[in-house]
Design a protein around this motif. Structure first.
Motif, mmCIF file in Angstrom:
data_model
loop_
_atom_site.group_PDB
_atom_site.id
_atom_site.type_symbol
_atom_site.label_atom_id
_atom_site.label_comp_id
_atom_site.label_asym_id
_atom_site.label_seq_id
_atom_site.Cartn_x
_atom_site.Cartn_y
_atom_site.Cartn_z
ATOM 1 N N UNK A 165 0.899 -1.251 -0.055
ATOM 2 C CA UNK A 165 0.089 -0.020 -0.048
ATOM 3 C C UNK A 165 0.777 1.321 -0.215
ATOM 4 N N UNK A 166 2.029 1.163 0.808
ATOM 5 C CA UNK A 166 2.948 2.372 0.874
ATOM 6 C C UNK A 166 3.351 2.661 -0.410
ATOM 7 N N UNK A 167 3.720 1.542 -1.202
ATOM 8 C CA UNK A 167 4.402 2.046 -2.640
ATOM 9 C C UNK A 167 3.380 2.445 -3.556
ATOM 10 N N UNK A 168 2.291 2.271 -3.173
ATOM 11 C CA UNK A 168 1.152 2.820 -4.021
ATOM 12 C C UNK A 168 0.810 4.282 -3.790
ATOM 13 N N UNK A 169 0.700 4.596 -2.421
ATOM 14 C CA UNK A 169 0.731 6.035 -2.075
ATOM 15 C C UNK A 169 1.574 6.938 -2.069
ATOM 16 N N UNK A 170 2.876 6.395 -2.050
ATOM 17 C CA UNK A 170 4.135 7.047 -2.282
ATOM 18 C C UNK A 170 4.383 8.115 -1.019
ATOM 19 N N UNK A 171 4.863 7.802 0.022
ATOM 20 C CA UNK A 171 5.170 8.699 1.093
ATOM 21 C C UNK A 171 6.232 9.761 0.584
ATOM 22 N N UNK A 172 6.083 11.114 1.023
ATOM 23 C CA UNK A 172 7.159 12.073 0.672
ATOM 24 C C UNK A 172 8.076 11.998 1.457
ATOM 25 N N UNK A 173 9.308 12.553 1.365
ATOM 26 C CA UNK A 173 10.452 12.361 2.104
ATOM 27 C C UNK A 173 10.267 13.134 3.382
ATOM 28 N N UNK A 174 9.255 13.883 3.756
ATOM 29 C CA UNK A 174 8.920 14.276 5.164
ATOM 30 C C UNK A 174 8.319 13.356 5.977
ATOM 31 N N UNK A 175 7.733 12.097 5.364
ATOM 32 C CA UNK A 175 7.010 11.097 5.998
ATOM 33 C C UNK A 175 7.810 10.439 6.724
ATOM 34 N N UNK A 176 7.551 10.053 8.339
ATOM 35 C CA UNK A 176 8.493 9.508 9.246
ATOM 36 C C UNK A 176 7.573 8.095 10.040
ATOM 37 N N UNK A 177 6.467 8.519 9.870
ATOM 38 C CA UNK A 177 5.503 7.612 10.670
ATOM 39 C C UNK A 177 4.173 7.446 9.917
ATOM 40 N N UNK A 178 3.757 6.009 10.020
ATOM 41 C CA UNK A 178 2.235 5.779 9.725
ATOM 42 C C UNK A 178 1.459 5.606 10.872
ATOM 43 N N UNK A 179 0.426 6.534 10.751
ATOM 44 C CA UNK A 179 -0.662 6.810 11.945
ATOM 45 C C UNK A 179 -1.717 6.064 11.400
ATOM 46 N N UNK A 180 -2.389 5.250 12.349
ATOM 47 C CA UNK A 180 -3.897 4.521 11.897
ATOM 48 C C UNK A 180 -4.813 4.805 12.979
ATOM 49 N N UNK A 181 -5.894 4.874 12.451
ATOM 50 C CA UNK A 181 -7.128 5.100 13.367
ATOM 51 C C UNK A 181 -8.256 4.079 13.157
ATOM 52 N N UNK A 182 -8.849 3.992 14.405
ATOM 53 C CA UNK A 182 -10.043 3.041 14.170
ATOM 54 C C UNK A 182 -11.236 3.853 14.207
ATOM 55 N N UNK A 183 -12.417 3.345 13.674
ATOM 56 C CA UNK A 183 -13.696 4.036 13.506
ATOM 57 C C UNK A 183 -14.168 4.488 15.021
ATOM 58 N N UNK A 184 -14.528 5.901 14.808
ATOM 59 C CA UNK A 184 -15.312 6.576 16.142
ATOM 60 C C UNK A 184 -16.782 6.580 16.007
ATOM 61 N N UNK A 185 -17.454 5.582 16.520
ATOM 62 C CA UNK A 185 -19.006 5.358 16.822
ATOM 63 C C UNK A 185 -19.282 5.014 18.110
ATOM 64 N N UNK A 186 -19.791 6.337 18.690
ATOM 65 C CA UNK A 186 -20.161 6.173 20.081
ATOM 66 C C UNK A 186 -21.388 5.350 20.214
ATOM 67 N N UNK A 187 -22.338 5.699 19.257
ATOM 68 C CA UNK A 187 -23.704 5.109 19.028
ATOM 69 C C UNK A 187 -23.441 3.839 18.972
ATOM 70 N N UNK A 188 -22.548 3.219 18.014
ATOM 71 C CA UNK A 188 -22.711 1.685 17.958
ATOM 72 C C UNK A 188 -21.738 0.915 18.551
ATOM 73 N N UNK A 189 -20.912 1.636 19.293
ATOM 74 C CA UNK A 189 -19.877 0.863 20.191
ATOM 75 C C UNK A 189 -19.991 1.068 21.456
ATOM 76 N N UNK A 190 -20.553 0.057 22.272
ATOM 77 C CA UNK A 190 -20.863 0.516 23.948
ATOM 78 C C UNK A 190 -19.508 0.837 24.683
ATOM 79 N N UNK A 191 -18.496 0.327 24.271
ATOM 80 C CA UNK A 191 -17.017 0.509 24.849
ATOM 81 C C UNK A 191 -16.734 2.043 24.856
ATOM 82 N N UNK A 192 -17.032 2.623 23.715
ATOM 83 C CA UNK A 192 -16.523 4.190 23.491
ATOM 84 C C UNK A 192 -17.507 4.756 24.173
#
Ligand SMILES: Nc1nc2c(c(=O)[nH]1)N[C@H]1C(S)=C(S)[C@@H](COP(=O)(O)O)O[C@H]1N2
Ligand SMILES: [Mo]
Length: 327
Positions: A165-192
């Motif tokens: 995937x990274x090869x397709x999206x081509x990080x620029x030279x400034x990119x140092x980390x990958x940040x990933x996020x789970x869905x935010x869904x207070x209504x559908x997720x009782x733990x949230x």
């Protein structure tokens, strides 16, 4: 439907290095790409046809479709059962009770699902998960999952390399980390909804060279089927040399960034859960030892392996780094 490649050679018969570094190339070389049929839908005759393609240096096993998928990891440890893997889960968006997650997550809508991909990249975009599954080689990866709570399982994931995937999206030279996020869904997720102690959504990150390591995958299935909600459907990270909490579930956003992301666990208890979180039997969690672990389904405990047994594949990433300070 997902494009699935069926390995002709049983996973455990390949040396670890081939498994981890050359497996996909090997499979392509053997001409084993399997059209667009979903594995579960394969009839026996089709399986035989596929198995007889390519060279014949090893015997294919057309009589049992399941034999095409592995039964053990490269150390010879048997897979945990589908029942174990889908009924003992950490997914705090639903519950902190591992045995309650499956029931609470049942029916959680995971299709259609899009992942917003951007940040410091040349090719940002919003991708449907079904399209991602078409774009990349979906293959089986049998990995040990070691939770920081000192239990573990062996899981046959289906997925594609994050590096693809990274090869397709081509990080620029400034990119140092990958940040990933789970869905935010207070209504559908009782733990949230019920736990304001955590700063939702669940966030995790990797250094870009870690993300490029061939072991790092985005998983979309296990045991040859699409992921169930409790395992992070429809797409989640799997980084087997790190404690399980790094393997963020149900990803909706992936960004390349310049600064080290602050994960949900670092924000909640940074002294207990660091950014690197590499499995290390010599660095104990403040509240318990990491020297041994309990394999789900086994009696007794087994020693925990450095980098969860993937030292050969990942140690270069941390050369010269203080692994106690950078836990
Ligand atoms: N979004 C999200 N991802 C998550 C978690 C979570 O609570 N929320 N738990 C983590 C932890 S602690 C572990 S051990 C693994 C468990 O994955 P599994 O339930 O598929 O075995 O998921 C990780 N990913
Ligand atoms: Mo975990």
């Amino acid at each position: 439907m997902a494009r699935i490649q069926i390995p002709k050679i049983p996973w455990q018969e390949i040396t670890p290095e081939e498994v981890f570094l050359n497996r996909r190339k090997f499979m392509k070389g053997a001409g084993l790409a399997l059209g667009t049929a979903a594995l579960a839908a394969c009839s026996m005759p089709e399986m035989e046809e596929i198995a007889s393609e390519g060279d014949t240096e090893t015997a294919a096993q057309p009589e049992a479709a399941s034999a095409e998928l592995g039964t053990a990891d490269e150390l010879g440890d048997p897979l945990n059962t589908f029942e174990q893997i889908t009924n003992y889960n950490n997914y705090y968006e639903f519950s902190t009770d591992k045995q309650a997650v499956a029931r609470l997550a049942e029916g959680y809508p995971t299709s259609p699902w899009t992942v917003e991909i951007g940040g410091l990249v040349n090719n940002p975009g919003t991708y449907d998960v079904d399209d991602l599954k078409q774009m990349f080689d979906i293959e089986e990866r049998i990995y040990r999952l070691r939770c920081v709570e000192a239990w573990s399982m062996v899981i046959p994931w289906m997925g594609f390399q994050l590096s693809d995937l990274l090869e397709v999206i081509e990080p620029t030279s400034d990119a140092k980390y990958v940040r990933m996020e789970t869905i935010l869904d207070m209504e559908g997720m009782p733990g949230q909804r019920n736990s304001s102690w955590y700063q939702w959504p669940y966030v995790e990150g990797l250094r870009i060279d870690e993300a490029m390591n061939p072991l790092a995958i985005l998983a979309t299935g296990l045991y040859g089927k699409d992921l169930l909600p409790q395992n992070g459907a429809p797409i989640r990270l799997v980084v087997p040399w790190k404690y399980g909490f790094k393997s963020v579930k149900s990803i909706v956003k992936l960004d390349l960034v310049a600064e080290q992301p602050t994960s949900l666990w670092m924000a909640a208890a940074g002294h207990e859960y660091g950014f690197y979180a590499n499995v290390n039997p010599e660095v104990n969690h403040p509240r318990w030892s990491q020297a041994t672990e309990r394999r789900i389904g086994e009696r007794g405990r087994r020693p925990t392996l450095m980098f969860n047994g993937y030292e050969e594949q990942v140690a270069y990433l941390y050369e010269g780094m203080d692994l106690v300070a950078n836990y």
